[in-house]
Enzyme design. Structure first.
Site: not given
Ligand SMILES: NC(=O)c1ccc[n+]([C@@H]2O[C@H](COP(=O)([O-])OP(=O)(O)OC[C@H]3O[C@@H](n4cnc5c(N)ncnc54)[C@H](O)[C@@H]3O)[C@@H](O)[C@H]2O)c1
Length: 304
Positions: A34, A138
């Site tokens: 981003r 994770y």
């Protein structure tokens, strides 16, 4: 001279690493999927860490010789889409390792996490070497990454290093969807006299580390001669452990009177498989790890 590539550079840790390297006049190329919301103090390129060609181009163009690979889907977000979390966490790391081998880069930093521990790790005080049975995608990806570090370091004479970070506390940069995010949220809500709904039970003790300790500790660890590092994958490090209720009391003592409501969600299940206290004595002995910020000093940063 080090020329550093940071991937996932706009996240909670990346932005703080940028500040540190900038102060020390070290070249940094920051990359992320981003765009930055404000102007960065270093070069920046949009780059998906899954896109090997693009990263290869940027490494060559900028003569990169060290990589801080910070891209990850964190614990709570990972549980929402485990297939995507595994794909991003593992493939991006494999890409960085492969590109490092091909471009003659030896030194890589890749953070692990306290998520590598599990219910068999003696969660009341986890040792450096203990059974690791993570229960989240994770944690499983972090454990796999730790094994890859040892494997690739041996096979290709690389110098990939890692630390098992606890929950990182920062106030300038926002957390990216982890299980310890409540601590920042509660401090900021109560400081602004806003009621806070905590997603963990009040007595859930978790280890935390203030951002300056995380950054300074990492930089120190990265500077140590490899032969002094007995742990070949990831070192335990920690700052202090605290429960949401203990934090609430500390904030009350500082004059915050807004209410905290305890309404646990799926993140409680994750926290229940994470350590309460960490034994970081091996890091202290091997490379002089120590933290500076306890809970009171951390709160002083916000309540000046
Ligand atoms: N923050 C913590 O409390 C904590 C604790 C333990 C370990 N860690 C580890 O530290 C590292 C950094 O964590 P963080 O808190 O800064 O994470 P974060 O979620 O705040 O930032 C991750 C960044 O990666 C970017 N990103 C995601 N997918 C990408 C892709 N495919 N290509 C390029 N960029 C991409 C995101 O846009 C984001 O800016 C991670 O490896 C994380 O597992 C963090």
């Amino acid at each position: 001279m080090e020329r550093i590539l940071i991937t996932g550079a706009l996240g909670q840790l990346g932005q703080e690493f940028i500040k540190f390297f900038n102060k020390n006049n070290t070249y940094v190329l920051a990359t992320d999927i981003r765009s930055p919301l404000k102007v960065l103090s270093c070069d920046f390129e949009i780059a998906d860490a899954m896109d090997e060609k693009r990263i290869d181009y940027l490494i060559k163009k900028n003569n990169i010789n060290v990589v801080y690979h910070l891209v990850a889907v964190l614990s709570a977000n990972g549980e929402k889409n485990p297939f995507m979390a595994w794909e991003i966490n593992m493939k991006s790391f494999q890409n960085i390792i492969n590109l490092s081998i091909n471009n003659g880069i030896k030194k890589i930093f890749w953070p692990s996490s306290i998520a590598v521990f599990g219910t068999k790790s003696n969660l009341s005080f986890v040792k450096q070497d203990c059974i690791l049975n993570p229960n989240t995608i994770y944690g499983i990806s972090k454990l796999a990454g730790e094994r890859l570090i040892d494997y690739y370091n041996n096979k290709f004479d690389l110098d990939i290093r890692s630390l098992r970070y606890p929950g990182i506390i920062s106030f300038d940069t926002k957390p990216g969807g982890g299980t310890t995010d409540y601590i920042i949220e509660m401090i900021q809500s109560l400081k602004n006299e806003k009621e806070y709904t905590c997603f963990l039970n009040k007595n859930t003790k978790l280890p935390m580390l203030y951002i300056d300790d995380a950054i300074n500790g990492t930089i120190k660890y990265m500077s140590i001669n490899k032969i002094n590092l007995r742990v070949k994958d990831a070192y335990n490090i920690t700052g202090f452990s605290i429960t949401p209720f203990e934090l609430e009391k500390k904030l009350n003592e500082l004059g915050c009177s807004a209410k905290v409501i305890y309404n646990s969600d799926f993140r409680q299940d994750i926290a229940d498989t994470w350590p309460k206290e960490i034994d970081d004595s091996t890091a202290r002995k091997d490379w002089g790890w120590k933290f500076d910020y306890g809970i009171d000093k951390t709160l002083k940063v916000v309540f000046k």
